[in-house]
Design a protein around this motif. Structure first.
Motif, PDB file in Angstrom:
ATOM      1  N   ALA A 150      29.545  49.966  32.855  1.00  0.00           N
ATOM      2  CA  ALA A 150      29.103  48.781  33.596  1.00  0.00           C
ATOM      3  C   ALA A 150      29.846  48.618  34.919  1.00  0.00           C
ATOM      4  O   ALA A 150      29.367  47.934  35.818  1.00  0.00           O
ATOM      5  CB  ALA A 150      29.289  47.530  32.741  1.00  0.00           C
ATOM      6  N   GLY A 151      31.018  49.234  35.035  1.00  0.00           N
ATOM      7  CA  GLY A 151      31.782  49.106  36.266  1.00  0.00           C
ATOM      8  C   GLY A 151      33.265  48.928  36.010  1.00  0.00           C
ATOM      9  O   GLY A 151      33.744  49.061  34.884  1.00  0.00           O
ATOM     10  N   LYS A 152      34.000  48.618  37.051  1.00  0.00           N
ATOM     11  CA  LYS A 152      35.456  48.502  36.983  1.00  0.00           C
ATOM     12  C   LYS A 152      35.889  47.240  36.231  1.00  0.00           C
ATOM     13  O   LYS A 152      35.210  46.213  36.280  1.00  0.00           O
ATOM     14  CB  LYS A 152      36.042  48.476  38.400  1.00  0.00           C
ATOM     15  N   LYS A 214      32.256  38.626  46.409  1.00  0.00           N
ATOM     16  CA  LYS A 214      31.586  39.904  46.180  1.00  0.00           C
ATOM     17  C   LYS A 214      31.716  40.301  44.713  1.00  0.00           C
ATOM     18  O   LYS A 214      32.768  40.140  44.099  1.00  0.00           O
ATOM     19  CB  LYS A 214      32.208  40.989  47.066  1.00  0.00           C
ATOM     20  N   GLN A 215      30.647  40.875  44.170  1.00  0.00           N
ATOM     21  CA  GLN A 215      30.645  41.284  42.762  1.00  0.00           C
ATOM     22  C   GLN A 215      31.314  42.669  42.647  1.00  0.00           C
ATOM     23  O   GLN A 215      30.660  43.695  42.765  1.00  0.00           O
ATOM     24  CB  GLN A 215      29.214  41.316  42.234  1.00  0.00           C
ATOM     25  N   LEU A 216      32.602  42.653  42.375  1.00  0.00           N
ATOM     26  CA  LEU A 216      33.385  43.889  42.383  1.00  0.00           C
ATOM     27  C   LEU A 216      33.646  44.456  40.993  1.00  0.00           C
ATOM     28  O   LEU A 216      33.835  45.662  40.845  1.00  0.00           O
ATOM     29  CB  LEU A 216      34.740  43.639  43.072  1.00  0.00           C
ATOM     30  N   LEU A 233      37.069  35.070  38.439  1.00  0.00           N
ATOM     31  CA  LEU A 233      35.808  34.489  37.978  1.00  0.00           C
ATOM     32  C   LEU A 233      34.718  34.603  39.044  1.00  0.00           C
ATOM     33  O   LEU A 233      33.533  34.710  38.726  1.00  0.00           O
ATOM     34  CB  LEU A 233      35.997  33.017  37.595  1.00  0.00           C
ATOM     35  N   THR A 234      35.120  34.592  40.317  1.00  0.00           N
ATOM     36  CA  THR A 234      34.133  34.660  41.406  1.00  0.00           C
ATOM     37  C   THR A 234      33.765  36.095  41.769  1.00  0.00           C
ATOM     38  O   THR A 234      32.819  36.312  42.526  1.00  0.00           O
ATOM     39  CB  THR A 234      34.672  33.972  42.678  1.00  0.00           C
ATOM     40  N   ALA A 235      34.547  37.078  41.269  1.00  0.00           N
ATOM     41  CA  ALA A 235      34.364  38.456  41.700  1.00  0.00           C
ATOM     42  C   ALA A 235      33.787  39.353  40.610  1.00  0.00           C
ATOM     43  O   ALA A 235      33.692  40.568  40.786  1.00  0.00           O
ATOM     44  CB  ALA A 235      35.704  39.019  42.182  1.00  0.00           C
TER      45      ALA A 235
END
Length: 329
Positions: A150-152, A214-216, A233-235
């Motif tokens: 799914a990602g980092k 940004k969705q990191l 929570l925002t990233a």
């Protein structure tokens, strides 16, 4: 039984001090399971217990230590018998009830976990409460549906006990970890644990925290609370998850509903203290099987019982990286 040594915190006026004292079973709380302690560990809460204003210990003199592993000497419970290898963590142990910095302890049977097959007493205390909390955190991410592809995964406070073991377990499970730390010499240590990227503490503490950034990251394990948790929570990407288990960066959470209602973020609070026994036993079993770290002995600095007072003061000065294992027996 002959006398044995224990480390006592004593308080006079506004100052605390640590002293090894000879004591006997008569001075321990009356309870069901008597254990010869082989190993303990050092956690942030143990360091707080040493401080006069740490808000951990209420009555003095007191034996601290929230972790212990050892062998049952005597049991009034049908669950355990003499010779059983066991783990004791959590509940009031080492907080309002005499803890693990003692050659002998006596505790309620409902606090005791049988050492799972696949772990030694030494390995169990390299993990300790920190490893148990890290495993609860990774387990929660997996439960939420966050997979390695799914990602980092971001890990804050990554050189601490929970953060370092979370990094190692995540790496073992195939996740790509972005680890943050305020320690300048942390990069080699964290890469050795399996982190793919190491970033400074400031990376998770921008000057301005937006409602959505940004969705990191696919998910995050937060070990420090405060501003880093507010930022993470925002990233986190849509449908991701964040776990939180600490507050060394502050107990206040400055956030909005937007990560939850616009990105479907899940926030998991991780509590190791009152975790129900069936869940507790299951997590320890995972630490002995699919979460088992092959390099556990490399993740901790082993010290003798006599070196414990100095190490307890050191942890509150930010001078400890990873885990400290205390050899009691």
């Amino acid at each position: 039984m002959k006398s044995f040594q224990a480390l006592f915190i004593e308080k006079e006026a506004d100052n605390t001090s640590l002293h090894f004292r000879e004591t006997t079973l008569d001075n321990l709380p009356e309870n069901e399971v008597t254990i010869e302690v082989h190993y303990s560990g050092i956690n942030y809460k143990d360091g707080l217990a040493v401080l006069p204003d740490g808000k951990i210990v209420n009555e003095y003199p007191f034996i601290p230590g929230i972790d212990a592993s050892g062998v049952v000497v005597e049991s009034k419970s049908a669950r355990f018998k003499a010779g059983d290898e066991v783990i004791v963590t959590s509940y009031d142990f080492g907080v309002s009830y005499f803890g693990g910095y003692s050659e002998i302890i006596r505790v309620p049977a409902e606090w005791v976990v049988a050492l799972p097959k696949g772990l030694s007493l030494k390995e169990a205390m390299i993990l300790g409460t920190a490893g148990f909390t890290a495993a609860l955190s990774v387990d929660a991410l997996e439960f939420s549906g966050v997979t390695p592809d799914a990602g980092k995964i971001a890990v804050s406070g990554a050189t601490g006990g929970v953060g370092s073991l979370s990094t190692a377990i995540l790496a073992k499970r195939g996740y790509s970890v972005v680890a943050s730390s305020g320690k300048k010499d942390a990069e080699t240590f964290l890469h050795k644990l399996g982190a793919k990227e190491v970033v400074p503490r400031e990376a998770f503490q921008p000057e301005k925290i937006r409602a959505l950034d940004k969705q990191l990251y696919a998910g995050a394990i937060d070990c420090v609370g405060g501003k880093p948790l507010s930022y993470l929570l925002t990233a986190v990407k849509y449908g991701g998850a964040v776990t939180t288990c600490g507050m060394s960066a502050g107990g206040k959470l400055d956030t909005t509903v937007f990560p939850f209602i616009l990105r479907g973020i899940q926030l998991f609070g991780i509590d190791s203290v009152l975790c129900p026994m069936p869940k507790r036993e299951g997590i320890w079993k995972r630490l002995a099987t699919d979460f088992k770290l092959t390099n556990l002995n490399e993740l901790a600095t082993e010290i003798n019982f006599s070196e414990l007072p100095a190490a307890l003061h050191q942890i509150m000065n930010g001078g400890i990286t990873g885990r400290y294992l205390v050899k009691i027996k």
